[in-house]
Design a protein around this motif. Structure first.
Motif, PDB file in Angstrom:
ATOM      1  N   TYR A 131       0.810  -1.216   0.000  1.00  0.00           N
ATOM      2  CA  TYR A 131       0.000   0.000   0.000  1.00  0.00           C
ATOM      3  C   TYR A 131       0.844   1.267   0.000  1.00  0.00           C
ATOM      4  N   GLY A 135      -0.063   3.752  -2.842  1.00  0.00           N
ATOM      5  CA  GLY A 135      -0.363   5.148  -2.509  1.00  0.00           C
ATOM      6  C   GLY A 135       0.560   6.086  -3.269  1.00  0.00           C
ATOM      7  N   GLY A 136       1.866   5.760  -3.272  1.00  0.00           N
ATOM      8  CA  GLY A 136       2.854   6.581  -3.982  1.00  0.00           C
ATOM      9  C   GLY A 136       2.586   6.628  -5.473  1.00  0.00           C
ATOM     10  N   LEU A 139      -0.519   8.725  -6.286  1.00  0.00           N
ATOM     11  CA  LEU A 139      -0.219  10.161  -6.157  1.00  0.00           C
ATOM     12  C   LEU A 139       0.578  10.656  -7.360  1.00  0.00           C
ATOM     13  N   TYR A 162       3.088  10.096   0.790  1.00  0.00           N
ATOM     14  CA  TYR A 162       2.003   9.216   1.256  1.00  0.00           C
ATOM     15  C   TYR A 162       2.261   8.762   2.695  1.00  0.00           C
ATOM     16  N   HIS A 166       0.678   8.718   7.447  1.00  0.00           N
ATOM     17  CA  HIS A 166       0.646   7.635   8.440  1.00  0.00           C
ATOM     18  C   HIS A 166       1.447   7.960   9.693  1.00  0.00           C
ATOM     19  N   VAL A 314      -5.868   6.637  -3.252  1.00  0.00           N
ATOM     20  CA  VAL A 314      -4.954   7.089  -2.195  1.00  0.00           C
ATOM     21  C   VAL A 314      -5.687   7.121  -0.847  1.00  0.00           C
ATOM     22  N   ILE A 318      -5.002   4.640   2.429  1.00  0.00           N
ATOM     23  CA  ILE A 318      -4.668   5.223   3.741  1.00  0.00           C
ATOM     24  C   ILE A 318      -5.459   4.478   4.828  1.00  0.00           C
TER      25      ILE A 318
END
Length: 443
Positions: A131, A135-136, A139, A162, A166, A314, A318
């Motif tokens: 993830y 996510g990266g 984006l 990203y 977190h 994204v 998360i």
């Protein structure tokens, strides 16, 4: 008799200490969740970014086997999830709040830990790393679509951006405190799945569409088939956090937690079907075997819609990251507080969780071969914990009569699961090897 009093005091103190620890640990600290919490936690845990790879998995499996494996997986994983919900409180007065506690009850203290914990950690840490990459990448894709003339930025930096979210969110103490994040993630998963198949439908079937296998050689076709199996296995992988989610629901002998939990699971599985089947079937039908391993990449236009879908991805990953990280936080904190006798403090939690987020970020930046990793982890650890470990535990504890319906159902799941576990990492490993040849570190 004199010695008895200090002994009792010690026992009371120890019980009070254990209760204080349980009230502090993320899984057991809050038990006032509603049934709909379980619905969106389960959707967030299950519908991963894997759904966007389903049309590609279909292109590797072909129409017949592809549809069969999708439907079979849906039915089998619903059955094994039902087993886990049932087994959460099968011992009167006790709750198995964590997957490994159930394993220990079935296989014994030591063996249960050795069987469950390594697999659960591979899944949860594996998902968190994947993830980070997803996510990266989403984006980066969003940045490219919104700002076409901008100077390209390395994927590594997008993974860092990203991860920065977190470093904040991972300090929410328990499952109930992330329910808002989880709800947003569940809504997003339904949204980007709908965008994926609706945008494909509006494009219409490509003129030169082909549905045959893409690989030129027989070996290539077979390996791709195995890899497709892994992608499907990865798509149904919410079981690792089921007991931990159920642990947050209140329970009394009159109203056990399995009622509201099962209600949530049914809603979640309907949403899963609405996400998976249209995306897999429509995506493959429209693009045929030329579909990309992330269907959003095949849909180039309209740019604003694809950019929106990427942002939805994204937001969803998360939420998913948090759901899968919570049991790992719980294990790390339990180890430090119960075994190594650290005091349960905020500082300890701050250090542990930041370390974990940093570690998964670093691994994601170092090894972003996304597709192959999915199939590899998918077969290796998802298949056991999702498809057949619940069945083995069920057989070990309930011992259904030989050749009865329950006996057959469990053995069919076990055989299917082992078949997935053995075959899909082979395809995934080949993909990693091929992609790693052209890969440059931190590009």
């Amino acid at each position: 008799m004199v010695n008895q009093a200090p002994q009792d005091d010690y026992n009371d103190e120890e019980l009070a200490r254990q209760k204080q620890i349980e009230d502090w640990l993320p899984i057991t600290s809050s038990r006032n969740a509603k049934w709909w919490y379980s619905a969106f936690h389960n959707v967030t845990a299950m519908v991963g970014a894997g759904v966007l790879g389903l049309p590609y998995a279909m292109s590797q499996l072909g129409w017949g086997p592809g549809v069969a494996i999708l439907v079979l997986s849906w039915v089998i994983t619903l059955y094994t999830l039902w087993q886990m919900v049932e087994m959460h409180e099968m011992v009167p007065g006790k709750r198995f709040d964590r997957y490994h506690e159930l394993g220990q009850h079935a296989f014994g203290e030591k063996l249960g830990l050795y069987i469950v914990v390594p697999q659960q950690l591979i899944v949860e840490i594996g998902v968190c790393i994947v993830y980070m990459v997803t996510g990266g990448k989403s984006l980066k894709k969003f940045h490219e679509l919104v700002c076409e003339d901008c100077k390209p930025i390395k994927l590594t930096y997008f993974i860092m951006i990203y991860a920065s979210v977190h470093f904040v969110l991972s300090h929410l103490p328990n499952f109930n405190s992330i329910s808002g994040v989880s709800l947003a993630a569940a809504v997003m998963s339904l949204s980007y799945s709908t965008i994926a198949w609706a945008a494909s439908t509006s494009k219409g079937v490509r003129e030169d569409v082909q549905y045959g296998y893409k690989a030129k050689s027989t070996a290539g076709t077979v390996f791709n088939f195995f890899s497709g199996l892994g992608d499907v296995a990865f798509a149904y992988a919410g079981h690792n956090v089921v007991l931990e989610i159920q642990a947050t629901i209140p329970s009394t002998p009159e109203k056990p937690s399995k009622g509201p939990m099962w209600k949530g699971v049914i809603v979640a599985y309907i949403v899963v079907a609405l996400c998976y089947f249209p995306v897999a079937l429509v995506g493959y039908y429209i693009f045929g075997n030329s579909v990309e391993d992330n269907i959003l990449l095949s849909l180039k236009k309209p740019a604003w819609l694809i950019a929106t879908a990427n942002i939805f991805v994204v937001i969803h990953v998360i939420g998913s990251y948090q759901i899968y990280a919570m049991p790992v936080f719980d294990m790390m904190e339990t180890l430090l507080v119960k075994k190594l006798n650290f005091r349960p403090t905020t500082i300890l939690r701050f250090c542990v969780r930041n370390f974990y987020v940093a570690a998964t970020m670093f691994l994601g930046m170092t090894f972003p071969f996304f597709g192959g990793l999915l199939a590899f982890f998918g077969g290796f650890a998802f298949a056991p914990t999702t498809y057949f470990l619940p069945c083995i535990i069920w057989l070990a504890i309930y011992k259904p009569r030989k050749y009865s319906l329950s006996w057959w159902a469990n053995w069919v799941c076990i055989v299917f699961g082992i078949f997935l576990m053995v075959l899909s990492p082979i395809g995934g490993l080949r993909t990693i090897v091929i992609q790693a040849k052209e890969y440059k570190f931190y590009s």
